[in-house]
Design a protein around this motif. Structure first.
Motif, PDB file in Angstrom:
ATOM      1  N   ILE A  54       7.648 -12.089 -14.547  1.00 29.67           N
ATOM      2  CA  ILE A  54       8.355 -12.449 -13.317  1.00 29.67           C
ATOM      3  C   ILE A  54       8.023 -11.488 -12.172  1.00 29.67           C
ATOM      4  O   ILE A  54       7.719 -11.915 -11.051  1.00 29.67           O
ATOM      5  N   SER A  55       8.101 -10.191 -12.439  1.00 30.05           N
ATOM      6  CA  SER A  55       7.847  -9.215 -11.373  1.00 30.05           C
ATOM      7  C   SER A  55       6.412  -9.325 -10.856  1.00 30.05           C
ATOM      8  O   SER A  55       6.165  -9.264  -9.649  1.00 30.05           O
ATOM      9  N   PHE A  56       5.463  -9.540 -11.783  1.00 31.84           N
ATOM     10  CA  PHE A  56       4.059  -9.673 -11.370  1.00 31.84           C
ATOM     11  C   PHE A  56       3.849 -10.954 -10.565  1.00 31.84           C
ATOM     12  O   PHE A  56       3.135 -10.963  -9.555  1.00 31.84           O
ATOM     13  N   ALA A  57       4.481 -12.063 -11.001  1.00 32.74           N
ATOM     14  CA  ALA A  57       4.351 -13.337 -10.291  1.00 32.74           C
ATOM     15  C   ALA A  57       4.963 -13.256  -8.893  1.00 32.74           C
ATOM     16  O   ALA A  57       4.369 -13.723  -7.912  1.00 32.74           O
ATOM     17  N   GLY A  73      -9.051  -5.348 -13.087  1.00 32.66           N
ATOM     18  CA  GLY A  73      -8.976  -6.767 -13.407  1.00 32.66           C
ATOM     19  C   GLY A  73      -7.586  -7.329 -13.176  1.00 32.66           C
ATOM     20  O   GLY A  73      -7.420  -8.453 -12.711  1.00 32.66           O
ATOM     21  N   GLU A  74      -6.553  -6.537 -13.507  1.00 34.19           N
ATOM     22  CA  GLU A  74      -5.173  -6.955 -13.259  1.00 34.19           C
ATOM     23  C   GLU A  74      -4.928  -7.144 -11.763  1.00 34.19           C
ATOM     24  O   GLU A  74      -4.292  -8.119 -11.341  1.00 34.19           O
ATOM     25  N   LEU A  75      -5.447  -6.227 -10.952  1.00 37.94           N
ATOM     26  CA  LEU A  75      -5.313  -6.341  -9.499  1.00 37.94           C
ATOM     27  C   LEU A  75      -6.001  -7.606  -8.997  1.00 37.94           C
ATOM     28  O   LEU A  75      -5.436  -8.366  -8.197  1.00 37.94           O
ATOM     29  N   ALA A  76      -7.224  -7.856  -9.468  1.00 39.49           N
ATOM     30  CA  ALA A  76      -7.983  -9.040  -9.043  1.00 39.49           C
ATOM     31  C   ALA A  76      -7.267 -10.325  -9.446  1.00 39.49           C
ATOM     32  O   ALA A  76      -7.247 -11.308  -8.694  1.00 39.49           O
ATOM     33  N   PHE A  77      -6.666 -10.328 -10.620  1.00 40.34           N
ATOM     34  CA  PHE A  77      -5.949 -11.509 -11.104  1.00 40.34           C
ATOM     35  C   PHE A  77      -4.722 -11.792 -10.231  1.00 40.34           C
ATOM     36  O   PHE A  77      -4.439 -12.946  -9.881  1.00 40.34           O
ATOM     37  N   GLY A  78      -3.996 -10.739  -9.849  1.00 39.45           N
ATOM     38  CA  GLY A  78      -2.827 -10.906  -8.979  1.00 39.45           C
ATOM     39  C   GLY A  78      -3.202 -11.432  -7.609  1.00 39.45           C
ATOM     40  O   GLY A  78      -2.512 -12.295  -7.046  1.00 39.45           O
ATOM     41  N   ILE A 119       0.732  -1.624  -9.145  1.00 34.26           N
ATOM     42  CA  ILE A 119       1.021  -0.665  -8.067  1.00 34.26           C
ATOM     43  C   ILE A 119       0.041  -0.861  -6.914  1.00 34.26           C
ATOM     44  O   ILE A 119       0.430  -0.841  -5.727  1.00 34.26           O
ATOM     45  N   ALA A 120      -1.246  -1.073  -7.229  1.00 35.43           N
ATOM     46  CA  ALA A 120      -2.254  -1.285  -6.189  1.00 35.43           C
ATOM     47  C   ALA A 120      -1.954  -2.570  -5.407  1.00 35.43           C
ATOM     48  O   ALA A 120      -2.104  -2.613  -4.183  1.00 35.43           O
ATOM     49  N   ILE A 136      -6.594  -5.290   8.852  1.00 32.62           N
ATOM     50  CA  ILE A 136      -6.122  -5.924   7.619  1.00 32.62           C
ATOM     51  C   ILE A 136      -6.765  -5.268   6.407  1.00 32.62           C
ATOM     52  O   ILE A 136      -6.093  -4.917   5.430  1.00 32.62           O
ATOM     53  N   THR A 137      -8.076  -5.101   6.447  1.00 35.16           N
ATOM     54  CA  THR A 137      -8.791  -4.537   5.293  1.00 35.16           C
ATOM     55  C   THR A 137      -8.438  -3.072   5.074  1.00 35.16           C
ATOM     56  O   THR A 137      -8.126  -2.660   3.946  1.00 35.16           O
ATOM     57  N   PHE A 138      -8.493  -2.269   6.129  1.00 31.78           N
ATOM     58  CA  PHE A 138      -8.214  -0.843   5.977  1.00 31.78           C
ATOM     59  C   PHE A 138      -6.771  -0.598   5.532  1.00 31.78           C
ATOM     60  O   PHE A 138      -6.511   0.274   4.696  1.00 31.78           O
ATOM     61  N   ALA A 139      -5.830  -1.364   6.097  1.00 31.42           N
ATOM     62  CA  ALA A 139      -4.420  -1.183   5.738  1.00 31.42           C
ATOM     63  C   ALA A 139      -4.174  -1.533   4.282  1.00 31.42           C
ATOM     64  O   ALA A 139      -3.429  -0.840   3.574  1.00 31.42           O
ATOM     65  N   ARG A 140      -4.799  -2.610   3.815  1.00 35.81           N
ATOM     66  CA  ARG A 140      -4.638  -3.018   2.409  1.00 35.81           C
ATOM     67  C   ARG A 140      -5.063  -1.907   1.458  1.00 35.81           C
ATOM     68  O   ARG A 140      -4.320  -1.520   0.555  1.00 35.81           O
ATOM     69  N   PHE A 141      -6.265  -1.403   1.649  1.00 37.89           N
ATOM     70  CA  PHE A 141      -6.805  -0.424   0.701  1.00 37.89           C
ATOM     71  C   PHE A 141      -6.188   0.962   0.877  1.00 37.89           C
ATOM     72  O   PHE A 141      -5.989   1.688  -0.098  1.00 37.89           O
ATOM     73  N   PHE A 142      -5.859   1.316   2.118  1.00 36.95           N
ATOM     74  CA  PHE A 142      -5.267   2.634   2.334  1.00 36.95           C
ATOM     75  C   PHE A 142      -3.885   2.723   1.705  1.00 36.95           C
ATOM     76  O   PHE A 142      -3.560   3.703   1.024  1.00 36.95           O
ATOM     77  N   THR A 143      -3.060   1.677   1.911  1.00 37.54           N
ATOM     78  CA  THR A 143      -1.715   1.714   1.323  1.00 37.54           C
ATOM     79  C   THR A 143      -1.773   1.591  -0.201  1.00 37.54           C
ATOM     80  O   THR A 143      -0.945   2.183  -0.907  1.00 37.54           O
ATOM     81  N   ALA A 144      -2.763   0.838  -0.710  1.00 37.05           N
ATOM     82  CA  ALA A 144      -2.931   0.754  -2.169  1.00 37.05           C
ATOM     83  C   ALA A 144      -3.272   2.129  -2.742  1.00 37.05           C
ATOM     84  O   ALA A 144      -2.701   2.558  -3.761  1.00 37.05           O
ATOM     85  N   PHE A 145      -4.188   2.826  -2.083  1.00 34.00           N
ATOM     86  CA  PHE A 145      -4.556   4.176  -2.517  1.00 34.00           C
ATOM     87  C   PHE A 145      -3.359   5.120  -2.438  1.00 34.00           C
ATOM     88  O   PHE A 145      -3.113   5.923  -3.350  1.00 34.00           O
TER      89      PHE A 145
END
Length: 418
Positions: free
Chosen positions: A104-107, A29-34, A164-165, A143-152
Motif C-alpha cells: 500500500i505505501s509503495f503504491a 530496480g525498485e525505484l524504476a518500478f515505482g 526513499i529515492a 524538474i530533472t535537477f530537483a528530482r535527483f537532488f532531493t532523492a540524493f
C-alpha cells in the motif's frame, strides 16, 4: 528549448550516476518500478490531453477565443484530476482485498509521484503552446535537477532504498510544480485580459477530447509495453539485480535518443501547427518540410549511435559505476531501438497537423501489442538480453510501418492538391 533539454539531459545523466553509486542494482530496480507505475497517469491521460490542448491553441488564437479556450482547458484538467483520484482509490482497495498490505505505501507513493509528475508536464505543455521558451527551458532543467537532488538528499538523511529515492523525487517535483504554477499565472492573466467577454460558438473541450481520445488508447498500450518489459524481467529472470540493470540500459540507451526526439518535436509542434492552420496548401508545404526533417534526423542519428557503439568501453567507463559496466554492450542496441521507435513521432506529428489522430490508432496498437508479446517471449527465453533484442525487433517493424504511412499520407495530400 535546446537549453532546457540540455539541462534535462545533463541533470538526468548526472543524477543517475549519483544514485547508482548509492543504490544497489536491486534497489535501483525498485525505484524504476515505482516510477513506471506512477507514469501510468501521464502516459494514458495527461500526456494525450496535452497534445490536444497544444494542437487547438493556435486555432483559438486565430479565432481570438483564448479566454474561453483556457476556461475549457481548466474544465478538462479538473475532470482529469477527479478521474485520477478515483482510479487511485480503486487501486488501493484492490491491494487491501488482495491482502498484500505491505504494497500500500509503495503504491500510494508511486501514485503520488505520477500525479505530480503529470501536472508538471501539463504546465510545461501549456507554456510550450504559448511559446514561453525561456520558462520552459528553465522548468525542464529544474524538474530533472530537483528530482535527483532531493532523492540524493533523502538517501543521505534516511538511508538508501528505492522507496526513499522515489519519495525524494516526489518532494522535488512538488517544489517545481509550485514554482511553475506561480510563473505561469501572470501569463494566464495577460491572455485573459486581452479579450472581451462574449458568447463563444466553438466547443473547445469537445474538440480537445475527440482529438485526444485515440491518443489515450495509444498511451495505454505504450505504457503497457514499457511496464511489461519490467514485469517480464521480474517474473522470468532468476536474479534480483536484472531490473536494475535494465533500468540503466534504458536510462543510457533509450532515454538520450528519446530526449533528443522530444526536443525536436516540442520545437516543431507549435511551428507545424501554426504553419498548417486550416489551409490545405500550407498543410502540404508543412508535410514536405516534416518529411525532410524526418529523413535527416535518421541519417545523422545512425552515425551518432555508430560512434557511441565503437567507443562504448571508453565512454561508459566514465559515466557508469563499475557495478553496472558489465551490461554496457547492450546500451548500443537499446539506442538503436530508441531511434527507430521514437523517430516515428515525426510521422505522428505530421498526421496531427491534419487535425487527425485516428490514423495513428491502428499502427500504434499493432506495434505495441506486438511489443508486449515479443517482450514476454524474449524475457522467457533469454531474460534481460531477450528483452533488449525484442525491443530492437519491435522498433524496426514499427519504423517500417510508419515510414509507409508517411509515404501514403504525403501522396494523398499531393493528389488532393492536383
Amino acid at each position: 528549448i535546446s537549453l532546457g533539454y540540455f539541462l534535462t539531459a545533463i541533470g538526468g545523466l548526472l543524477g543517475v550516476r549519483i544514485l547508482t553509486a548509492y543504490l544497489t542494482p536491486s534497489q535501483y530496480g525498485e525505484l524504476a518500478f515505482g516510477i513506471t507505475m506512477g507514469g501510468f497517469f501521464y502516459s494514458v491521460l495527461i500526456g494525450p490531453l496535452s497534445n490536444g490542448i497544444t494542437r487547438f491553441l493556435p486555432i483559438a488564437k486565430e479565432k481570438k477565443e483564448i479566454r474561453f479556450y483556457l476556461f475549457n482547458v481548466y474544465q478538462i484538467i479538473l475532470k482529469s484530476s477527479n478521474l485520477i483520484i478515483l482510479l487511485s482509490l480503486i487501486v488501493v482497495i484492490l491491494i487491501i482485498f488482495s491482502g498484500n498490505l505491505k504494497w500500500i505505501s509503495f503504491a500510494l507513493l508511486s501514485i503520488a509521484f505520477g500525479f505530480i509528475y503529470s501536472f508538471n508536464n501539463l504546465l510545461l505543455g501549456l507554456q510550450i503552446a504559448t511559446r514561453k521558451r525561456l520558462k520552459v527551458s528553465l522548468n525542464q532543467g529544474l524538474i530533472t535537477f530537483a528530482r535527483f537532488f532531493t532523492a540524493f538528499l533523502f538517501i543521505q538523511l534516511f538511508g538508501a532504498s528505492g522507496k526513499i529515492a522515489l519519495f525524494g523525487q516526489f518532494i522535488g517535483l512538488i517544489i517545481v510544480f509550485l514554482i511553475q504554477f506561480n510563473l505561469f499565472i501572470p501569463d494566464l492573466r495577460r491572455y485573459i485580459s486581452k479579450e472581451e467577454n462574449k458568447i463563444r460558438k466553438v466547443n473547445w473541450q469537445k474538440n480537445i477530447i475527440l482529438f485526444s481520445r485515440p491518443l489515450i488508447i495509444i498511451g495505454l498500450l505504450n505504457w503497457l509495453r514499457f511496464a511489461v518489459e519490467k514485469w517480464g524481467i521480474l517474473f522470468f529472470t532468476n536474479y534480483d539485480d536484472a531490473l536494475g540493470y535494465y533500468a540503466i540500459i534504458y536510462q543510457f540507451g533509450y532515454y538520450p535518443i528519446s530526449l533528443l526526439v522530444n526536443l525536436l518535436i516540442n520545437y516543431l509542434r507549435p511551428i507545424y501547427f501554426e504553419k498548417a492552420g486550416d489551409n490545405k496548401e500550407r498543410l502540404l508545404s508543412t508535410y514536405l518540410l516534416g518529411v525532410k526533417i524526418f529523413i535527416a534526423f535518421i541519417l545523422i542519428s545512425i552515425f551518432f549511435i555508430y560512434f557511441i557503439f565503437i567507443n562504448k568501453d571508453m565512454i561508459f567507463s566514465f559515466i557508469l559505476d563499475e557495478d553496472y559496466q558489465s551490461i554496457s554492450y547492450l546500451i548500443g542496441l537499446m539506442m538503436m531501438s530508441s531511434l527507430l521507435n521514437e523517430s516515428t513521432s515525426f510521422v505522428s506529428l505530421l498526421i496531427q497537423t491534419k487535425k487527425e489522430t485516428k490514423p495513428l490508432l491502428k499502427p500504434n496498437a499493432f506495434s505495441y501489442l506486438l511489443g508486449i508479446l515479443s517482450t514476454v517471449l524474449g524475457a522467457y527465453l533469454y531474460g534481460l538480453y531477450g528483452v533488449v533484442i525484442a525491443s530492437l525487433l519491435n522498433s524496426s517493424i514499427k519504423f517500417i510501418y510508419f515510414s509507409l504511412i508517411c509515404k501514403y499520407h504525403y501522396k494523398k495530400l499531393t493528389i488532393k492538391k492536383h
